[in-house]
Design a protein around this motif. Sequence first.
Motif, PDB file in Angstrom:
ATOM      1  N   PHE A 345      10.608  -5.931  17.653  1.00 11.51           N
ATOM      2  CA  PHE A 345      10.082  -6.400  18.935  1.00 11.51           C
ATOM      3  C   PHE A 345       9.764  -7.894  18.902  1.00 11.51           C
ATOM      4  O   PHE A 345       9.968  -8.603  19.889  1.00 11.51           O
ATOM      5  N   GLU A 346       9.245  -8.360  17.779  1.00 11.11           N
ATOM      6  CA  GLU A 346       8.746  -9.730  17.703  1.00 11.11           C
ATOM      7  C   GLU A 346       9.792 -10.741  17.255  1.00 11.11           C
ATOM      8  O   GLU A 346       9.523 -11.943  17.249  1.00 11.11           O
ATOM      9  N   SER A 347      10.975 -10.286  16.891  1.00 11.04           N
ATOM     10  CA  SER A 347      12.055 -11.201  16.542  1.00 11.04           C
ATOM     11  C   SER A 347      12.572 -11.875  17.810  1.00 11.04           C
ATOM     12  O   SER A 347      12.424 -11.336  18.916  1.00 11.04           O
ATOM     13  N   PRO A 348      13.200 -13.051  17.696  1.00 15.34           N
ATOM     14  CA  PRO A 348      13.633 -13.769  18.904  1.00 15.34           C
ATOM     15  C   PRO A 348      14.820 -13.150  19.624  1.00 15.34           C
ATOM     16  O   PRO A 348      15.090 -13.501  20.772  1.00 15.34           O
ATOM     17  N   GLY A 349      15.535 -12.221  18.996  1.00 12.93           N
ATOM     18  CA  GLY A 349      16.699 -11.618  19.650  1.00 12.93           C
ATOM     19  C   GLY A 349      17.938 -12.485  19.493  1.00 12.93           C
ATOM     20  O   GLY A 349      17.900 -13.576  18.913  1.00 12.93           O
TER      21      GLY A 349
END
Length: 525
Positions: A345-349
């Motif tokens: 969820f907290e990764s930048p994608g």
Amino acid sequence: MKGSDLFTKALLNENVKHIFGLPGEENIDLLDSISKTDIDFIVTRHEQGAAFMADAYARVRKTPGVCLSTLGPGATNLLTGVANAHLDKVPVVAITAQASRDRLHKESHQNVDTIALFSGITKYNRSVIVPDSIPEIVRKAFSISMKEQPGAAHIQLPEDIGSMETDEVRMIPIPDEAIYEANGSIVKKAAKLINSAKYPIILAGNGVIRSRSWDMVRKFVEVSGIPIVSTFMAKGILPYDDPNNLFIVGGRPFPIELRPLIHSDLVIAIGFDMVEYDPIIWNEDSSRSVINVATTMAETDEHFPVAFDLVGNINITLDLLLRNIEKRPLTKEFMEIRRKRKEFFESPGTGKEIIPKAVIKVLSENNHENTLVISDVGLHKVWMSRYYQPKFPDRTIIYNGFASMGGSLPGSIGAKKANPDLDVIAVMGDGGFLMNVQELETAYRLGISFTAIVFNDRTYSLIEKHQEDHNLSPKYIHFTNPDFDLLAKSFHSEYFYADEAKGFEEALKESRRSDGVKIIEVKIN
């Protein structure tokens, strides 16, 4: 009195405050009768918008929303919104006009079999044949729409019935809500199964929100120590940082190592609707037993093998279970899944997801107790369902049953009419936005305030994603858009633009400082 006067009395008996719809030649008597009461008839720009407004209104107020149309094309225009409510288990009562009874048997102007059209998307579907039956039909429509698993109801009012004279007929009283509970001995057996399971997990669904039982579900998690996943509509039961919160399930499956249900041996489904997340996805081998805690018996499905069907008031059932359950620590396996999910969820994608993910993070950090977020349908729905983290339950609407595009804009109007104090934010793609954009005029005319976040990539992106997943070349998915700034101005709306998270956060804060409709265009490259 006229039949339409009696019909209106029956609506007042149901405490109807608002009706969304359009006038027609065949419902002028009913509209005349409504105009003589305190019922607020809200004229919309399309019947589909009226049905979506009634849907969101019902979700917020927890009472049936009412929409109205004329016969023929007016009635068929209602269908999509009514179906959307029905599959999401939302109590909506649709009222349609019909031709006079003396021409129903033959081909005639705008005459189609409306009862047949509504038959597959309603729990109750009747035509008024004689005026004296109106109180019974209206009472039954509202009652059935709310009972057990809620859903839609449809009443057809032929033109001649509305104008026909009738005697005063006594209204049907509304009974007090019945309190019922699962059998105590069965609850004890279910608790024994929970205590013997190695990796039990709670699956909380839309029924928790409908029954307002989130406090008891939260207590159940705290006292039992059993972790929880929720469907889209049940977001917010536990805060983001609670170690027992394993976040959401549904829609496009996560990678196998991020799917808690697959790592469980017993699923305690609380208020879960089968339409929210097909059990074949998380229980393909049917090896996980299910305890169903709901107001109705579970749907029959080979991948949803119910060991105990605890039917009744959810609060009472969970309280009985808690008296017989032993507290357990959170297992290392579930702790690891939570850690990996948080990292995800907290990764930048990557790729097209980078900007929306950052925008949704800002939205998650800037919601409060009165913030209601309504997500439309499209690829952004996948992003919203995964990444949006509300701080409170009953403050998220993500269409997930019929999953119709175009519902969030009119839905925002319905939600604000149900509760003017809500801070409503609608999240949509450019495709869904333009499907019911005409309701911006309705919002302006009514003085409604909400914020519309529009992801603009000129693409039906969810279809593009499916095509890519199947190794197909993207086809027939691109389109052009109007100038959203000019469009906003033409509807007396404020316009903001963002193409990165910081610009969006500034636009969101600025949009909350003024009344009216605010449109934030988020450009996706």
